[in-house]
Design a protein around this motif. Sequence first.
Motif, PDB file in Angstrom:
ATOM      1  N   GLN A  55       8.738  -5.863   1.862  1.00 63.66           N
ATOM      2  CA  GLN A  55       9.628  -4.877   1.237  1.00 63.66           C
ATOM      3  C   GLN A  55      10.473  -5.472   0.114  1.00 63.66           C
ATOM      4  O   GLN A  55      11.610  -5.070  -0.111  1.00 63.66           O
ATOM      5  CB  GLN A  55      10.509  -4.218   2.293  1.00 63.66           C
ATOM      6  CG  GLN A  55       9.645  -3.401   3.244  1.00 63.66           C
ATOM      7  CD  GLN A  55      10.439  -2.600   4.232  1.00 63.66           C
ATOM      8  OE1 GLN A  55      11.335  -1.864   3.852  1.00 63.66           O
ATOM      9  NE2 GLN A  55      10.090  -2.723   5.501  1.00 63.66           N
ATOM     10  N   GLN A 106       3.167  -5.024  -3.917  1.00 58.82           N
ATOM     11  CA  GLN A 106       2.938  -4.206  -5.120  1.00 58.82           C
ATOM     12  C   GLN A 106       2.557  -5.090  -6.314  1.00 58.82           C
ATOM     13  O   GLN A 106       1.596  -4.786  -7.039  1.00 58.82           O
ATOM     14  CB  GLN A 106       4.203  -3.415  -5.435  1.00 58.82           C
ATOM     15  CG  GLN A 106       4.062  -2.620  -6.702  1.00 58.82           C
ATOM     16  CD  GLN A 106       5.194  -1.621  -6.909  1.00 58.82           C
ATOM     17  OE1 GLN A 106       6.086  -1.488  -6.077  1.00 58.82           O
ATOM     18  NE2 GLN A 106       5.149  -0.917  -7.996  1.00 58.82           N
ATOM     19  N   ARG A 155      -7.144   4.380   9.931  1.00 58.79           N
ATOM     20  CA  ARG A 155      -6.306   5.563   9.714  1.00 58.79           C
ATOM     21  C   ARG A 155      -5.050   5.569  10.592  1.00 58.79           C
ATOM     22  O   ARG A 155      -4.137   6.354  10.369  1.00 58.79           O
ATOM     23  CB  ARG A 155      -7.110   6.848   9.896  1.00 58.79           C
ATOM     24  CG  ARG A 155      -7.492   7.131  11.300  1.00 58.79           C
ATOM     25  CD  ARG A 155      -8.047   8.538  11.418  1.00 58.79           C
ATOM     26  NE  ARG A 155      -8.557   8.703  12.760  1.00 58.79           N
ATOM     27  CZ  ARG A 155      -9.769   9.132  13.040  1.00 58.79           C
ATOM     28  NH1 ARG A 155     -10.581   9.470  12.081  1.00 58.79           N
ATOM     29  NH2 ARG A 155     -10.154   9.244  14.280  1.00 58.79           N
ATOM     30  N   LYS A 203      -0.285   3.070   9.746  1.00 59.51           N
ATOM     31  CA  LYS A 203       0.630   3.863   8.913  1.00 59.51           C
ATOM     32  C   LYS A 203       1.253   3.010   7.810  1.00 59.51           C
ATOM     33  O   LYS A 203       1.422   3.464   6.681  1.00 59.51           O
ATOM     34  CB  LYS A 203       1.706   4.456   9.826  1.00 59.51           C
ATOM     35  CG  LYS A 203       2.506   5.529   9.178  1.00 59.51           C
ATOM     36  CD  LYS A 203       3.440   6.205  10.167  1.00 59.51           C
ATOM     37  CE  LYS A 203       4.512   6.941   9.390  1.00 59.51           C
ATOM     38  NZ  LYS A 203       5.434   7.674  10.214  1.00 59.51           N
ATOM     39  N   LEU A 226      -1.360   2.283   5.039  1.00 58.98           N
ATOM     40  CA  LEU A 226      -1.669   3.541   4.343  1.00 58.98           C
ATOM     41  C   LEU A 226      -0.493   3.983   3.471  1.00 58.98           C
ATOM     42  O   LEU A 226      -0.681   4.382   2.322  1.00 58.98           O
ATOM     43  CB  LEU A 226      -2.006   4.641   5.347  1.00 58.98           C
ATOM     44  CG  LEU A 226      -3.443   4.655   5.875  1.00 58.98           C
ATOM     45  CD1 LEU A 226      -3.578   5.666   7.013  1.00 58.98           C
ATOM     46  CD2 LEU A 226      -4.428   5.007   4.765  1.00 58.98           C
ATOM     47  N   SER A 227       0.728   3.869   4.011  1.00 62.21           N
ATOM     48  CA  SER A 227       1.907   4.264   3.217  1.00 62.21           C
ATOM     49  C   SER A 227       2.042   3.366   1.996  1.00 62.21           C
ATOM     50  O   SER A 227       2.421   3.820   0.912  1.00 62.21           O
ATOM     51  CB  SER A 227       3.204   4.142   4.019  1.00 62.21           C
ATOM     52  OG  SER A 227       3.101   4.807   5.228  1.00 62.21           O
ATOM     53  N   ARG A 247      -0.613   4.474  -0.498  1.00 62.60           N
ATOM     54  CA  ARG A 247      -0.209   5.775  -1.025  1.00 62.60           C
ATOM     55  C   ARG A 247       0.915   5.611  -2.030  1.00 62.60           C
ATOM     56  O   ARG A 247       0.933   6.265  -3.070  1.00 62.60           O
ATOM     57  CB  ARG A 247       0.299   6.660   0.114  1.00 62.60           C
ATOM     58  CG  ARG A 247      -0.789   7.145   1.012  1.00 62.60           C
ATOM     59  CD  ARG A 247      -1.232   8.469   0.519  1.00 62.60           C
ATOM     60  NE  ARG A 247      -2.290   9.005   1.327  1.00 62.60           N
ATOM     61  CZ  ARG A 247      -3.111   9.950   0.901  1.00 62.60           C
ATOM     62  NH1 ARG A 247      -3.006  10.437  -0.311  1.00 62.60           N
ATOM     63  NH2 ARG A 247      -4.048  10.409   1.675  1.00 62.60           N
ATOM     64  N   GLY A 248       1.878   4.736  -1.680  1.00 62.86           N
ATOM     65  CA  GLY A 248       3.029   4.499  -2.554  1.00 62.86           C
ATOM     66  C   GLY A 248       2.603   3.954  -3.912  1.00 62.86           C
ATOM     67  O   GLY A 248       3.308   4.100  -4.900  1.00 62.86           O
ATOM     68  N   LEU A 249       1.450   3.312  -3.943  1.00 60.19           N
ATOM     69  CA  LEU A 249       0.955   2.757  -5.207  1.00 60.19           C
ATOM     70  C   LEU A 249       0.037   3.744  -5.927  1.00 60.19           C
ATOM     71  O   LEU A 249      -0.591   3.399  -6.928  1.00 60.19           O
ATOM     72  CB  LEU A 249       0.224   1.439  -4.954  1.00 60.19           C
ATOM     73  CG  LEU A 249       1.113   0.346  -4.347  1.00 60.19           C
ATOM     74  CD1 LEU A 249       0.338  -0.946  -4.184  1.00 60.19           C
ATOM     75  CD2 LEU A 249       2.326   0.105  -5.216  1.00 60.19           C
ATOM     76  N   SER A 267      -7.214   9.766  -1.106  1.00 57.39           N
ATOM     77  CA  SER A 267      -8.587   9.826  -0.598  1.00 57.39           C
ATOM     78  C   SER A 267      -9.562   9.930  -1.756  1.00 57.39           C
ATOM     79  O   SER A 267      -9.341  10.709  -2.685  1.00 57.39           O
ATOM     80  CB  SER A 267      -8.802  11.045   0.294  1.00 57.39           C
ATOM     81  OG  SER A 267      -7.825  11.104   1.280  1.00 57.39           O
TER      82      SER A 267
END
Lengths: 148, 150
Positions: free
Chosen positions: A92, A97, A121, A124, A127-128, A131-133, A137
């Motif tokens: 964090q 990133q 899947r 979390k 995946l988060s 997704r944040g980047l 899908s």
Amino acid sequence: MKEQISIRNAIASDLDAVVSLGQVASQDRKPGFWSNVFDHYVLRDKNDRFFLVAESGNRIVGFIIGEVRAWEFGSPPCGWVFALAVSPEKRQLGIGQQMFEEISQCLKQAGVTTVRTMVDRDDKLLLSFFRGLGLCSGKYLELEKQID
Amino acid sequence: MKLNKASLFALIAVLELASDTEKQLSATDIAQKHGISTHHLAKIMRNLTYAGLVQAVRGAGGGYRFSGNVRRTTLLDVIQLFETLESELDVPNWGNNSDPIIGELQSITSEIDNLTKAVLDTITLATALKNTRIRAELKANQASPGRVIT
Ligand SMILES: CC(C)(COP(=O)(O)OP(=O)(O)OC[C@H]1O[C@@H](n2cnc3c(N)ncnc32)[C@H](O)[C@@H]1OP(=O)(O)O)[C@@H](O)C(=O)NCCC(=O)NCCS
């Protein structure tokens, strides 16, 4: 706040640090897995395989591995990121990133415009993160079955 | 997938308020901006307050302010305040599925539910807002192509 790190290509002597980071992220992987990965992605000549490490001070605090794969399942050449981890005490802080952005540039220079990955899947966190980047899908679905 | 109205309105309100955590807006402000029913939204805002996602600010210029964690609250966290996304097959003896056809249909709906959850439970409000901003910038850029996005 972003952590001051440098990102560079992995070298043979990074193996132990990567194994212990990889061990924290996924206990199932045995050291044999990592020597194969090093053999393939660090030691051989390569222009479409990338193994990057993030260094803070003199310590390896993260790694990311990816490559260009072409025509698997009919897919045009595409970048794949298939392993990634950041040391738990350095999470964090933007390291994941920065590594992802760096490998994306490497993949782009290798000629692809899409980057792809595969995530459990139920994971979390990972995946988060993706997704944040901005990943979402894609066109392909993973299918599997138990073999009788 | 069809979200019920309450979930949809709640997502709109939470994203609107979370886009600027200093911002205070009334249910009417939000409803008018997004063309949804004020009456319905007012009830939803009370639920969101109770869940701790928004805070009611009293007095002149009062309204609602976002009070959750924008980087950790997922779309599913909001939706689940209003509905469960688990599919239910409307058949007698639900739960006692010795019927192989029902068993197969259950397995298919559960596959869909798992995929839905993997999407909605991993998109945080921060991620949705980031994508919203990119979308808005793209639209603005299309409208005036010379504009530089910084
Ligand atoms: C996933 C992982 C790489 C993220 O690394 P990181 O350096 O902590 O991530 P960053 O700080 O760069 O975060 C980037 C974005 O990811 C998302 N993110 C990161 N951690 C998150 C968390 N705990 N919850 C939700 N979103 C998170 C956020 O969108 C974040 O952006 P923000 O800081 O603006 O909110 C790290 O947690 C990790 O190594 N996990 C284990 C990975 C693993 O299991 N590897 C083995 C399989 S290869």
